[in-house]
Design an enzyme around this catalytic site. Structure first.
Site, PDB file in Angstrom:
ATOM      1  N   HIS A 266     108.372 -16.254  -3.847  1.00 27.19           N
ATOM      2  CA  HIS A 266     109.518 -16.860  -4.533  1.00 27.19           C
ATOM      3  C   HIS A 266     110.700 -15.893  -4.552  1.00 27.19           C
ATOM      4  O   HIS A 266     111.699 -16.111  -3.891  1.00 27.19           O
ATOM      5  CB  HIS A 266     109.066 -17.259  -5.941  1.00 27.19           C
ATOM      6  CG  HIS A 266     110.016 -18.132  -6.694  1.00 27.19           C
ATOM      7  ND1 HIS A 266     111.171 -18.635  -6.156  1.00 27.19           N
ATOM      8  CD2 HIS A 266     109.971 -18.608  -7.966  1.00 27.19           C
ATOM      9  CE1 HIS A 266     111.788 -19.378  -7.060  1.00 27.19           C
ATOM     10  NE2 HIS A 266     111.082 -19.378  -8.156  1.00 27.19           N
ATOM     11  N   HIS A 305     113.731 -22.585   5.392  1.00 24.28           N
ATOM     12  CA  HIS A 305     113.643 -22.960   3.982  1.00 24.28           C
ATOM     13  C   HIS A 305     112.904 -24.284   3.887  1.00 24.28           C
ATOM     14  O   HIS A 305     113.035 -25.132   4.763  1.00 24.28           O
ATOM     15  CB  HIS A 305     115.059 -23.110   3.396  1.00 24.28           C
ATOM     16  CG  HIS A 305     115.090 -23.111   1.900  1.00 24.28           C
ATOM     17  ND1 HIS A 305     114.852 -24.233   1.155  1.00 24.28           N
ATOM     18  CD2 HIS A 305     115.324 -22.101   1.014  1.00 24.28           C
ATOM     19  CE1 HIS A 305     114.949 -23.919  -0.131  1.00 24.28           C
ATOM     20  NE2 HIS A 305     115.222 -22.640  -0.248  1.00 24.28           N
ATOM     21  N   ASP A 361     118.357 -15.314   1.069  1.00 25.38           N
ATOM     22  CA  ASP A 361     117.845 -13.949   1.060  1.00 25.38           C
ATOM     23  C   ASP A 361     118.243 -13.125   2.279  1.00 25.38           C
ATOM     24  O   ASP A 361     117.999 -11.923   2.308  1.00 25.38           O
ATOM     25  CB  ASP A 361     116.307 -13.969   0.970  1.00 25.38           C
ATOM     26  CG  ASP A 361     115.850 -14.396  -0.402  1.00 25.38           C
ATOM     27  OD1 ASP A 361     116.482 -13.953  -1.375  1.00 25.38           O
ATOM     28  OD2 ASP A 361     114.887 -15.166  -0.513  1.00 25.38           O
TER      29      ASP A 361
HETATM   30  N1  ACO Z   1     110.621 -17.269  11.592  1.00 28.44           N
HETATM   31  C1  ACO Z   1     110.014 -17.842  12.666  1.00 28.44           C
HETATM   32  N2  ACO Z   1     109.517 -19.084  12.682  1.00 28.44           N
HETATM   33  C2  ACO Z   1     109.641 -19.780  11.550  1.00 28.44           C
HETATM   34  C3  ACO Z   1     110.248 -19.263  10.391  1.00 28.44           C
HETATM   35  C4  ACO Z   1     110.757 -17.951  10.442  1.00 28.44           C
HETATM   36  N3  ACO Z   1     111.350 -17.402   9.387  1.00 28.44           N
HETATM   37  N4  ACO Z   1     110.237 -20.181   9.405  1.00 28.44           N
HETATM   38  C5  ACO Z   1     109.614 -21.258   9.928  1.00 28.44           C
HETATM   39  N5  ACO Z   1     109.247 -21.023  11.224  1.00 28.44           N
HETATM   40  C6  ACO Z   1     108.624 -21.960  12.151  1.00 28.44           C
HETATM   41  C7  ACO Z   1     107.157 -22.174  11.800  1.00 28.44           C
HETATM   42  O1  ACO Z   1     106.343 -21.249  12.497  1.00 28.44           O
HETATM   43  C8  ACO Z   1     106.943 -23.585  12.265  1.00 28.44           C
HETATM   44  O2  ACO Z   1     106.877 -23.565  13.665  1.00 28.44           O
HETATM   45  P1  ACO Z   1     105.846 -24.565  14.441  1.00 28.44           P
HETATM   46  O3  ACO Z   1     106.376 -25.949  14.157  1.00 28.44           O
HETATM   47  O4  ACO Z   1     105.921 -24.163  15.872  1.00 28.44           O
HETATM   48  O5  ACO Z   1     104.495 -24.327  13.833  1.00 28.44           O
HETATM   49  C9  ACO Z   1     108.260 -24.281  11.908  1.00 28.44           C
HETATM   50  O6  ACO Z   1     109.252 -23.223  11.952  1.00 28.44           O
HETATM   51  C10 ACO Z   1     108.265 -24.935  10.532  1.00 28.44           C
HETATM   52  O7  ACO Z   1     107.984 -23.945   9.557  1.00 28.44           O
HETATM   53  P2  ACO Z   1     107.097 -24.156   8.245  1.00 28.44           P
HETATM   54  O8  ACO Z   1     106.346 -22.881   7.983  1.00 28.44           O
HETATM   55  O9  ACO Z   1     106.313 -25.424   8.336  1.00 28.44           O
HETATM   56  O10 ACO Z   1     108.200 -24.366   7.141  1.00 28.44           O
HETATM   57  P3  ACO Z   1     107.991 -24.318   5.577  1.00 28.44           P
HETATM   58  O11 ACO Z   1     108.958 -25.262   4.989  1.00 28.44           O
HETATM   59  O12 ACO Z   1     106.565 -24.471   5.182  1.00 28.44           O
HETATM   60  O13 ACO Z   1     108.361 -22.796   5.236  1.00 28.44           O
HETATM   61  C11 ACO Z   1     109.560 -20.878   4.593  1.00 28.44           C
HETATM   62  C12 ACO Z   1     109.565 -22.409   4.706  1.00 28.44           C
HETATM   63  C13 ACO Z   1     108.301 -20.398   3.818  1.00 28.44           C
HETATM   64  C14 ACO Z   1     110.796 -20.432   3.795  1.00 28.44           C
HETATM   65  C15 ACO Z   1     109.563 -20.282   6.020  1.00 28.44           C
HETATM   66  O14 ACO Z   1     110.701 -20.731   6.720  1.00 28.44           O
HETATM   67  C16 ACO Z   1     109.513 -18.756   5.996  1.00 28.44           C
HETATM   68  O15 ACO Z   1     108.423 -18.180   5.897  1.00 28.44           O
HETATM   69  N6  ACO Z   1     110.689 -18.056   6.084  1.00 28.44           N
HETATM   70  C17 ACO Z   1     110.733 -16.637   6.021  1.00 28.44           C
HETATM   71  C18 ACO Z   1     110.582 -16.147   4.576  1.00 28.44           C
HETATM   72  C19 ACO Z   1     111.842 -16.375   3.764  1.00 28.44           C
HETATM   73  O16 ACO Z   1     112.946 -16.075   4.187  1.00 28.44           O
HETATM   74  N7  ACO Z   1     111.646 -16.906   2.542  1.00 28.44           N
HETATM   75  C20 ACO Z   1     112.754 -17.125   1.596  1.00 28.44           C
HETATM   76  C21 ACO Z   1     113.000 -18.579   1.352  1.00 28.44           C
HETATM   77  S1  ACO Z   1     114.407 -18.785   0.282  1.00 28.44           S
HETATM   78  C22 ACO Z   1     113.836 -18.521  -1.292  1.00 28.44           C
HETATM   79  O17 ACO Z   1     112.693 -18.699  -1.588  1.00 28.44           O
HETATM   80  C23 ACO Z   1     114.794 -18.061  -2.368  1.00 28.44           C
END
Ligand code: ACO
Length: 428
Positions: A266, A305, A361
């Site tokens: 988070h 996100h 972030d």
């Molecule tokens: N880098 C590379 N690939 C990514 C990233 C990333 N940061 N985020 C998502 N993907 C890819 C996934 O691997 C997936 O690919 P696929 O379809 O080939 O399997 C696709 O994009 C969809 O991603 P999900 O994981 O299903 O998306 P979800 O909505 O569950 O996750 C999350 C969102 C957790 C924020 C994710 O994008 C992530 O881990 N980002 C990096 C961490 C981050 O910056 N978090 C802060 C969020 S903002 C906040 O909380 C204040």
């Protein structure tokens, strides 16, 4: 158009008409669908990915369009033209203040920034290396013991007083958590300073008569607080609502929000961005790093996100704030790497096709670092900004006649009716 859902239960052959209201069906209506033995149909939704837990008029998000509004006002306008305390008033009261209301609000918050001396002794009792977020969460919860009147959550005057107290005291507790880890004396609030300038004074003042923070830094931090002030039903807000639904006092409910925010999924992603940028090391390594992300060996932190499938509107504003901060502090060398990463990622089909854009972030850690905050303080700053949002949502909850104590169902997967043998016989 008939606003209902016709469901045929193939287990019984029965058909049901389930009303649709605001694009949702009520879980209780689905519960009227029963199997042959009379067990109600439930919804299984770990992480609440498609479950609305409340009706709310506080914050609107359209993730596809990249829109964020507090009480109907776009975040871009609030960040540019408002102040954190005005935004806090807007969130809590639902409308912008008149001049008199604003002056009273600022005065009241300013004059509630002091905490009881026993809170100070209590905070001094933490270990020398205590994590500031752990200190903040414990001390917010402890405030409930100083204000037992807060338990009367049905009295509006009492509720408003706790809201003022909490918005006022969070920077004091946050700054003292920071000073404790540094072994420096706690700095008392200065009522002559504005909210954010006073916070900076409590963080950084040493022997000077008055700590005069650079106005550009004060403004940038104020904007960061505005950007974090609310984000509808996120994990910590859901925690505040869930705890608040037991009708406990708001200090205990907000302490639960701080605890939820403490978790790396988070509040901690900006720290991960900094670690990633350091690991990349220089601009020339960006392209190899992106290849690693595309091969699935790496994750581009600060991108993507759950809700935003477009540029996070807060990230755009933070990027602009970077310029103002770095003008004062000098450029963080990691900025160059971050900008190159963003440039390449926004043009690359891997990120474009998955709708992965910078989130809040991606740049915030760089700014916090420029202020010389250690990474452990990043979530404390987030918590101070989020406090008015938690309180606005708590207020909405306690006044909502439809709300009940939060008590989800479960799907039981364990044993049943086993025969218990006492330890003396089992171990014989
Ligand atoms: N880098 C590379 N690939 C990514 C990233 C990333 N940061 N985020 C998502 N993907 C890819 C996934 O691997 C997936 O690919 P696929 O379809 O080939 O399997 C696709 O994009 C969809 O991603 P999900 O994981 O299903 O998306 P979800 O909505 O569950 O996750 C999350 C969102 C957790 C924020 C994710 O994008 C992530 O881990 N980002 C990096 C961490 C981050 O910056 N978090 C802060 C969020 S903002 C906040 O909380 C204040």
């Amino acid at each position: 158009m008939n606003d209902s859902l016709t469901v045929r239960d193939n287990r019984t052959g029965q058909e049901y008409d389930v009303p649709i209201e605001n694009g949702a069906v009520r879980g209780a209506d689905l519960g009227k669908i029963k199997d042959g033995e009379g067990s109600p149909l439930a919804v299984y939704d770990p992480g609440f990915v498609n479950t609305a837990s409340c009706k709310s008029a506080v914050t609107y998000i359209d993730g596809d369009q990249g829109i964020l509004e507090y009480r109907g006002y776009p975040i871009e306008q609030l960040a540019e033209k408002s102040t954190f305390l005005e935004v806090a008033y807007l969130l809590v009261h639902g409308e912008l203040p008149t001049k008199t209301q604003y002056e009273t609000w600022v005065h009241d918050i300013t004059y509630h920034t002091f905490v009881h001396e026993n809170v100070k002794s209590f905070m001094e009792g933490f270990r020398y290396d205590a994590h500031p977020m752990g200190m903040l969460l414990a001390s917010v919860g402890a405030l409930s013991t100083f204000y037992p009147d807060a338990r009367d959550i049905n009295d509006d005057e009492i509720r408003q007083l706790q809201i003022v107290r909490m918005i006022a005291k969070m920077p004091t507790l946050g700054a003292w958590s920071f000073r404790h880890a540094q072994g420096k004396p706690f700095v008392y609030p200065d009522n002559e300073l504005g909210y954010t300038a006073n916070f900076l004074s409590m963080l950084f003042k040493m022997s000077e008569d008055r700590f005069a923070a650079d106005e550009r830094l004060v403004k940038a931090l104020d904007v960061l607080f505005i950007l974090h002030a609310d984000h509808e039903q996120n994990c910590s807000t859901n925690a505040v609502r869930s705890i608040g639904s037991s009708q406990v006092d708001p200090y205990s409910a907000v302490a639960g929000g701080v605890a939820a925010l403490y978790g790396p999924l988070h509040g901690g992603a900006n720290e991960a961005v900094l670690r990633m940028l350091r690991r990349i090391g220089k601009k020339e390594n960006v392209s190899d790093f992106i290849d690693g992300v595309k091969n699935g060996d790496e994750r581009l932190m600060g991108f993507g996100h759950r809700v935003y499938k477009n540029y996070d509107p807060r990230a755009k504003i933070i990027k602009k704030a970077c310029d103002d901060v770095f003008e004062v502090t000098g450029v963080n060398p990691l900025l160059e790497i971050a900008m190159e990463l963003e440039k390449i990622a926004l043009e690359d089909d891997y990120f474009v096709s998955r709708k992965l854009y910078p989130n809040v972030d991606f740049y915030s850690g760089l700014i916090y670092e420029a202020f010389q905050f250690p990474p452990e303080m990043f979530t404390v700053l987030f918590a101070i900004g989020r406090t008015p949002g938690w309180l606005a949502q708590w207020l909405e909850l306690v006044q909502d006649k439809e709300q009940k104590i939060a008590r989800p169902k479960q799907i039981y997967t364990g044993h049943r009716t086993l025969e218990f043998t006492p330890a003396s016989e089992r171990w014989a």
